[in-house]
Scaffold this motif. Structure first.
Motif, PDB file in Angstrom:
ATOM      1  N   ILE A 507       0.847  -1.200   0.000  1.00 57.86           N
ATOM      2  CA  ILE A 507       0.000   0.000   0.000  1.00 57.86           C
ATOM      3  C   ILE A 507       0.880   1.247   0.000  1.00 57.86           C
ATOM      4  O   ILE A 507       1.851   1.337   0.753  1.00 57.86           O
ATOM      5  CB  ILE A 507      -0.913   0.045   1.250  1.00 57.86           C
ATOM      6  CG1 ILE A 507      -1.534  -1.320   1.535  1.00 57.86           C
ATOM      7  CG2 ILE A 507      -1.994   1.104   1.085  1.00 57.86           C
ATOM      8  CD1 ILE A 507      -2.195  -1.421   2.891  1.00 57.86           C
ATOM      9  N   ALA A 508       0.522   2.199  -0.848  1.00 58.92           N
ATOM     10  CA  ALA A 508       1.176   3.506  -0.854  1.00 58.92           C
ATOM     11  C   ALA A 508       0.202   4.548  -0.314  1.00 58.92           C
ATOM     12  O   ALA A 508      -1.025   4.372  -0.402  1.00 58.92           O
ATOM     13  CB  ALA A 508       1.621   3.874  -2.261  1.00 58.92           C
ATOM     14  N   PHE A 509       0.741   5.630   0.242  1.00 54.66           N
ATOM     15  CA  PHE A 509      -0.091   6.634   0.886  1.00 54.66           C
ATOM     16  C   PHE A 509       0.353   8.038   0.476  1.00 54.66           C
ATOM     17  O   PHE A 509       1.541   8.294   0.302  1.00 54.66           O
ATOM     18  CB  PHE A 509       0.006   6.520   2.414  1.00 54.66           C
ATOM     19  CG  PHE A 509      -0.369   5.170   2.955  1.00 54.66           C
ATOM     20  CD1 PHE A 509      -1.675   4.899   3.341  1.00 54.66           C
ATOM     21  CD2 PHE A 509       0.578   4.169   3.067  1.00 54.66           C
ATOM     22  CE1 PHE A 509      -2.021   3.650   3.834  1.00 54.66           C
ATOM     23  CE2 PHE A 509       0.248   2.915   3.560  1.00 54.66           C
ATOM     24  CZ  PHE A 509      -1.063   2.648   3.946  1.00 54.66           C
ATOM     25  N   SER A 510      -0.615   8.938   0.362  1.00 49.05           N
ATOM     26  CA  SER A 510      -0.275  10.343   0.144  1.00 49.05           C
ATOM     27  C   SER A 510       0.121  10.955   1.491  1.00 49.05           C
ATOM     28  O   SER A 510      -0.025  10.331   2.548  1.00 49.05           O
ATOM     29  CB  SER A 510      -1.451  11.088  -0.479  1.00 49.05           C
ATOM     30  OG  SER A 510      -2.532  11.198   0.439  1.00 49.05           O
ATOM     31  N   ASP A 511       0.589  12.197   1.458  1.00 47.18           N
ATOM     32  CA  ASP A 511       1.160  12.823   2.656  1.00 47.18           C
ATOM     33  C   ASP A 511       0.232  12.834   3.858  1.00 47.18           C
ATOM     34  O   ASP A 511       0.656  12.561   4.980  1.00 47.18           O
ATOM     35  CB  ASP A 511       1.586  14.258   2.332  1.00 47.18           C
ATOM     36  CG  ASP A 511       2.873  14.320   1.541  1.00 47.18           C
ATOM     37  OD1 ASP A 511       3.760  13.494   1.795  1.00 47.18           O
ATOM     38  OD2 ASP A 511       2.981  15.182   0.652  1.00 47.18           O
ATOM     39  N   GLU A 512      -1.024  13.188   3.652  1.00 50.06           N
ATOM     40  CA  GLU A 512      -1.944  13.338   4.778  1.00 50.06           C
ATOM     41  C   GLU A 512      -2.535  12.015   5.258  1.00 50.06           C
ATOM     42  O   GLU A 512      -3.393  12.016   6.150  1.00 50.06           O
ATOM     43  CB  GLU A 512      -3.069  14.309   4.412  1.00 50.06           C
ATOM     44  CG  GLU A 512      -2.595  15.725   4.116  1.00 50.06           C
ATOM     45  CD  GLU A 512      -1.875  16.372   5.297  1.00 50.06           C
ATOM     46  OE1 GLU A 512      -2.173  15.993   6.451  1.00 50.06           O
ATOM     47  OE2 GLU A 512      -1.014  17.229   5.056  1.00 50.06           O
ATOM     48  N   ARG A 540      -5.342   7.937  -0.663  1.00 46.83           N
ATOM     49  CA  ARG A 540      -5.105   9.368  -0.837  1.00 46.83           C
ATOM     50  C   ARG A 540      -6.117  10.179  -0.047  1.00 46.83           C
ATOM     51  O   ARG A 540      -7.312   9.881  -0.055  1.00 46.83           O
ATOM     52  CB  ARG A 540      -5.217   9.726  -2.322  1.00 46.83           C
ATOM     53  CG  ARG A 540      -5.000  11.213  -2.637  1.00 46.83           C
ATOM     54  CD  ARG A 540      -5.070  11.462  -4.136  1.00 46.83           C
ATOM     55  NE  ARG A 540      -6.437  11.464  -4.628  1.00 46.83           N
ATOM     56  CZ  ARG A 540      -7.165  12.563  -4.845  1.00 46.83           C
ATOM     57  NH1 ARG A 540      -6.640  13.746  -4.601  1.00 46.83           N
ATOM     58  NH2 ARG A 540      -8.398  12.473  -5.299  1.00 46.83           N
ATOM     59  N   PHE A 541      -5.618  11.204   0.657  1.00 44.32           N
ATOM     60  CA  PHE A 541      -6.529  12.166   1.271  1.00 44.32           C
ATOM     61  C   PHE A 541      -7.052  13.067   0.164  1.00 44.32           C
ATOM     62  O   PHE A 541      -6.314  13.449  -0.749  1.00 44.32           O
ATOM     63  CB  PHE A 541      -5.801  12.977   2.341  1.00 44.32           C
ATOM     64  CG  PHE A 541      -6.710  13.858   3.148  1.00 44.32           C
ATOM     65  CD1 PHE A 541      -7.731  13.317   3.926  1.00 44.32           C
ATOM     66  CD2 PHE A 541      -6.564  15.231   3.136  1.00 44.32           C
ATOM     67  CE1 PHE A 541      -8.574  14.122   4.675  1.00 44.32           C
ATOM     68  CE2 PHE A 541      -7.399  16.059   3.868  1.00 44.32           C
ATOM     69  CZ  PHE A 541      -8.408  15.495   4.646  1.00 44.32           C
ATOM     70  N   GLY A 542      -8.325  13.429   0.242  1.00 48.26           N
ATOM     71  CA  GLY A 542      -8.988  14.110  -0.860  1.00 48.26           C
ATOM     72  C   GLY A 542      -8.331  15.380  -1.338  1.00 48.26           C
ATOM     73  O   GLY A 542      -8.427  15.733  -2.517  1.00 48.26           O
ATOM     74  N   SER A 543      -7.615  16.087  -0.430  1.00 47.97           N
ATOM     75  CA  SER A 543      -6.982  17.346  -0.828  1.00 47.97           C
ATOM     76  C   SER A 543      -5.551  17.161  -1.330  1.00 47.97           C
ATOM     77  O   SER A 543      -4.941  18.110  -1.822  1.00 47.97           O
ATOM     78  CB  SER A 543      -6.981  18.333   0.354  1.00 47.97           C
ATOM     79  OG  SER A 543      -6.262  17.793   1.450  1.00 47.97           O
ATOM     80  N   LEU A 556     -10.806   3.922  -8.194  1.00 50.55           N
ATOM     81  CA  LEU A 556     -11.347   4.248  -6.879  1.00 50.55           C
ATOM     82  C   LEU A 556     -12.327   3.158  -6.448  1.00 50.55           C
ATOM     83  O   LEU A 556     -13.271   2.840  -7.169  1.00 50.55           O
ATOM     84  CB  LEU A 556     -12.048   5.605  -6.926  1.00 50.55           C
ATOM     85  CG  LEU A 556     -12.718   6.069  -5.627  1.00 50.55           C
ATOM     86  CD1 LEU A 556     -11.695   6.313  -4.537  1.00 50.55           C
ATOM     87  CD2 LEU A 556     -13.524   7.351  -5.889  1.00 50.55           C
ATOM     88  N   VAL A 557     -12.115   2.600  -5.257  1.00 55.68           N
ATOM     89  CA  VAL A 557     -12.991   1.521  -4.777  1.00 55.68           C
ATOM     90  C   VAL A 557     -13.777   1.906  -3.517  1.00 55.68           C
ATOM     91  O   VAL A 557     -14.801   1.297  -3.218  1.00 55.68           O
ATOM     92  CB  VAL A 557     -12.192   0.228  -4.511  1.00 55.68           C
ATOM     93  CG1 VAL A 557     -11.682  -0.373  -5.808  1.00 55.68           C
ATOM     94  CG2 VAL A 557     -11.033   0.470  -3.538  1.00 55.68           C
ATOM     95  N   ILE A 572      -9.644   5.202  -1.322  1.00 58.80           N
ATOM     96  CA  ILE A 572      -8.882   3.971  -1.496  1.00 58.80           C
ATOM     97  C   ILE A 572      -8.924   3.572  -2.973  1.00 58.80           C
ATOM     98  O   ILE A 572     -10.005   3.404  -3.546  1.00 58.80           O
ATOM     99  CB  ILE A 572      -9.461   2.821  -0.637  1.00 58.80           C
ATOM    100  CG1 ILE A 572      -9.511   3.218   0.839  1.00 58.80           C
ATOM    101  CG2 ILE A 572      -8.637   1.552  -0.812  1.00 58.80           C
ATOM    102  CD1 ILE A 572     -10.177   2.189   1.735  1.00 58.80           C
ATOM    103  N   TYR A 573      -7.761   3.440  -3.578  1.00 57.57           N
ATOM    104  CA  TYR A 573      -7.636   3.028  -4.978  1.00 57.57           C
ATOM    105  C   TYR A 573      -6.993   1.648  -5.037  1.00 57.57           C
ATOM    106  O   TYR A 573      -6.114   1.326  -4.232  1.00 57.57           O
ATOM    107  CB  TYR A 573      -6.752   4.016  -5.762  1.00 57.57           C
ATOM    108  CG  TYR A 573      -7.330   5.399  -5.895  1.00 57.57           C
ATOM    109  CD1 TYR A 573      -8.029   5.773  -7.043  1.00 57.57           C
ATOM    110  CD2 TYR A 573      -7.174   6.338  -4.878  1.00 57.57           C
ATOM    111  CE1 TYR A 573      -8.558   7.057  -7.177  1.00 57.57           C
ATOM    112  CE2 TYR A 573      -7.702   7.616  -5.002  1.00 57.57           C
ATOM    113  CZ  TYR A 573      -8.393   7.965  -6.150  1.00 57.57           C
ATOM    114  OH  TYR A 573      -8.906   9.231  -6.266  1.00 57.57           O
TER     115      TYR A 573
END
Length: 576
Positions: A507-512, A540-543, A556-557, A572-573
C-alpha cells in the motif's frame, strides 16, 4: 536497615560546559559548511540523506528555497559571531573554581519517590488502555521522529515537530519500528521526572511525608499531566523542563548558589529546544525576575548574563531549522499567525481560552465551572497575605508572572496559546494552590491550637480532589487532549478503511494519510509513504494531489470519513 539514614549527593555543573563546547563546535562546522556551499549543492545533499519525507515535493518551494539560503547565510554569519562569544565565555569560566550542590535525602524519601513513580506508572498504564493513538502523535512519530536525526533537527514542517523530543526518539530508539510507542515511553520517564521535581519542591513545605506523597500523586493526576504522559508528544518533556526551571529558580533565589542557575539554564534551553511556544513560560521567568529584584531592591547581574547565554545557545540549536526550513516556518505558520484584530476580540478570546485553561487546571470539562474551581485557581494570590514568609511572597510573584506574561505575550502576538501548551502553567498553579491552602491551614491550626488539624484537613481535601480527577479523567481523555475524538476517529478508520484492505497488501499513501500508514505498518502490510506506482493499493486524502502517472492504473474503490469526520475523505484506490 536504617531507613532514616541520610544520603548525600554532590552535584557539579562542570559537565555542562563540555556539552556547551560540543554545541558550539558543531555549530561552527555547520555554519562554515552552509556558508561555503551553494543552494543547489545543499538541496541535493539534503535529499541524499533521505528524499522521502512529508511534503517532500514542496520542500524546495515552501521551505528551502533561494530566499531561505540567503537568509540562512546571514543567520550563519551571526551564528559564527555568537560561537566566538560563547567560546570566550566558556574558556574564561573554566579558569575559575566551581562550587557544588549538596543534595540530601533520606531513605524514606527515596522509598516515597519510588512509590510515587510506581503510582505514576500505574496511571500511565491505565491511560494507555483508555485511548488509541492520536493523529498528532502519529504525525510526530512518522513524519519527524522517523527521519534521520539531522532532518528531524532541521525540517520544521509544522509545530508538530517538537524537535528535542523527536530527536531523542529518533536517536535513542533508532532501531524501533514503532516510534509512537517509544515516544510514549519517553513521556513516562518525563512523568517520573515531574514527580521527583514536585516532591523535591513540596518537601520544603509539607513535612508530613505521607501527605507529601498524596499531594504529588494528586498533582500528577491533573488531566494534562496525566494525559500527555502516555502521548508520544513533547508536552510532558516541556512541562518537566518548566517544573525543573521553577525549582532551580526558587533554589537559586533562596541560596544564591550559582550552580542552581546553571541547571535553570539547562532547563530553559531544553524547554525552548522542544517547543518555541516555551516563550510564554520564559516571559514569566523574566517578569518574575523583575518582581523579585524590585522586591529585594537588588539587581542580579549573574541572572541576566545567564538569560543572554540561554538565548544564544537556543539560537545555535535552532540554526539548522532556520537554515533549511526558513524563519517563516516557525513565525509565519498558520498556528501562530495573528487571529485577534481589536480589544473586543482580545477580551472575547481571553474568556474562551481562560475556560479551556480552567478545564485543564481542574480536570473538569463542564462549560459552567462552580465558584470553587475559580477560587482554587486564584488561591495563590493569597500567598501575599503571608508577607513574613519570603518563600510564599516569591511564589505569589511567580504565579502573577505566569499569567500576566501570558496575557501580555498573547496581546503582542495577537493569538492565545492553545491549552495543551499551557500544561506547566496550570500544573505549577495547582502546586501553588496546594501551597496556599496548606499555609492557610497551618495559620488556622496555630490560632485554634489544634495539633495535626492542618494535615488532616489537607489530607481530606487532596483525597477529594484525587477522586474527582480520577472520575473525570477517563471521561475526558478521548476528546480533551486534542479537541477531537481520538477513539471515534480510530474506530471509524479501522472498521471502514484499514480492514477493507486485505492484510499483507502493498500500500502507498499520500502525505496526509500518515495515520493509515502507521496502522497498516503495525498490522504488517508492505507500506510506503512515497508511492512508486506498483503497489496493490493507493490511499489518498482528498486534498492531496493525485500522483503523476497513476491515472488509468488505479481505480477508486471506496471513500472513508467524507462528511463524517472531515469535509473531504480518504480515497482507497486499487491497481487495475
Amino acid at each position: 536497615m536504617n531507613i532514616d539514614h541520610t544520603i548525600k549527593i554532590t552535584l557539579k555543573s562542570r559537565w555542562l560546559f563540555p556539552t556547551a563546547y560540543v554545541v558550539v563546535v558543531a555549530s561552527v562546522i555547520f555554519c562554515i559548511f552552509y556558508l561555503f556551499s551553494d543552494y543547489n549543492y545543499l538541496a541535493g545533499w539534503y535529499l541524499r540523506i533521505n528524499d522521502c519525507f512529508y511534503r517532500h515535493d514542496h520542500w524546495q518551494n515552501d521551505f528551502f528555497n533561494a530566499q531561505t539560503k540567503q537568509q540562512g547565510n546571514i543567520l550563519c554569519v551571526a551564528g559564527l559571531i555568537i560561537c566566538t562569544v560563547i567560546l570566550y565565555c566558556l574558556i574564561t569560566r573554566l579558569k575559575r573554581p566551581f562550587s557544588s550542590l549538596e543534595i540530601q535525602f533520606s531513605k524514606r524519601d527515596l522509598l516515597a519517590i519510588i512509590f510515587c513513580m510506581l503510582a505514576g506508572t500505574g496511571a500511565w498504564i491505565w491511560g494507555y488502555s483508555l485511548v488509541h493513538q492520536g493523529f498528532d502523535e502519529v504525525f510526530s512519530a512518522v513524519n519527524c521522529a522517523s527521519l534521520p536525526p539531522f532532518q528531524t533537527l532541521s525540517y520544521y514542517m509544522l509545530p508538530n515537530n517538537h524537535i528535542l523530543f523527536n530527536l531523542i526518539n529518533s536517536t535513542l530508539f533508532h532501531f524501533a519500528a514503532d516510534k509512537v510507542f517509544t515516544g510514549k515511553l519517553i513521556s513516562l520517564v518525563c512523568l517520573w521526572g515531574i514527580m521527583i521535581v514536585v516532591y523535591t519542591w513540596l518537601s520544603d513545605i509539607i513535612k508530613n511525608r505521607y501527605l507529601l506523597v498524596l499531594a504529588v500523586i494528586v498533582l500528577c493526576f491533573q488531566f494534562p499531566i496525566w494525559g500527555f504522559s502516555f502521548q508520544a508528544r513533547g508536552y510532558e518533556l516541556c512541562t518537566l523542563a518548566k517544573w525543573f526551571a521553577f525549582l532551580s529558580m526558587m533554589r537559586y533565589v533562596s541560596s544564591r548558589n550559582s550552580q542552581w542557575l546553571y541547571y535553570f539554564a539547562l532547563a530553559c534551553i531544553a524547554g525552548y529546544f522542544c517547543m518555541p511556544v516555551f516563550v510564554y513560560y520564559y516571559g514569566a521567568i523574566v517578569l518574575f525576575a523583575l518582581f523579585w529584584m524590585a522586591y529585594t531592591r537588588k539587581t542580579d547581574s549573574k541572572f541576566w548574563k545567564t538569560q543572554l547565554g540561554i538565548v544564544l545557545i537556543v539560537y545555535l540549536l535552532y540554526l539548522p531549522a532556520f537554515c533549511f526550513s526558513g524563519l517563516h516556518a516557525m513565525v509565519g505558520n498558520q498556528y501562530v499567525a495573528a487571529r485577534i484584530h481589536n480589544l473586543n476580540e482580545f477580551y472575547a478570546e481571553g474568556q474562551h481560552f481562560f475556560a479551556l485553561y480552567l478545564n485543564f487546571f481542574t480536570s473538569n470539562f463542564t462549560k459552567d465551572h462552580p465558584i470553587s474551581d475559580i477560587i482554587l485557581f486564584l488561591a495563590p494570590l493569597a500567598l501575599f497575605c503571608f508577607y513574613k514568609n519570603n518563600s510564599a511572597v516569591l511564589c505569589g510573584f511567580f504565579y502573577l508572572a505566569l499569567w500576566l506574561s501570558s496575557i501580555g505575550i498573547a496581546y503582542a502576538m495577537k493569538i492565545y496559546p492553545i491549552e495543551r501548551t499551557m500544561t506547566a502553567h496550570v500544573s505549577i498553579s495547582l502546586g501553588l494552590s496546594v501551597y496556599t491552602i496548606y499555609l492557610a491551614l497551618l495559620k488556622i491550626n496555630g490560632l485554634f491550637k489544634m495539633p495535626l488539624a492542618a494535615d488532616l484537613v489537607l489530607t481530606v481535601l487532596l483525597i477529594g480532589a484525587g477522586i474527582r480527577v480520577a472520575i473525570g479523567n477517563p471521561a475526558n481523555i478521548s476528546f480533551g487532549l486534542y479537541n477531537n475524538d481520538i477513539n471515534l476517529k480510530y474506530d471509524l478508520l479501522m472498521h471502514e478503511g484499514v480492514e477493507f484492505i486485505p492484510g499483507g497488501s502493498s500500500i502507498a499513501f499520500s502525505d496526509e494519510c500518515f495515520y493509515w500508514y502507521y496502522l497498516c505498518k503495525i498490522r504488517g502490510d508492505k507500506v510506503s509513504n512515497c508511492p512508486a506506482g506498483n503497489e496493490q493499493y493507493f490511499v489518498r486524502f482528498g486534498s492531496d494531489p493525485f500522483p503523476a502517472g497513476y491515472a488509468g492504473k488505479y481505480v477508486l474503490v471506496k471513500t472513508v470519513f467524507e462528511q463524517k469526520i472531515t469535509p473531504v475523505g480518504y480515497q482507497i484506490y486499487k491497481r487495475r
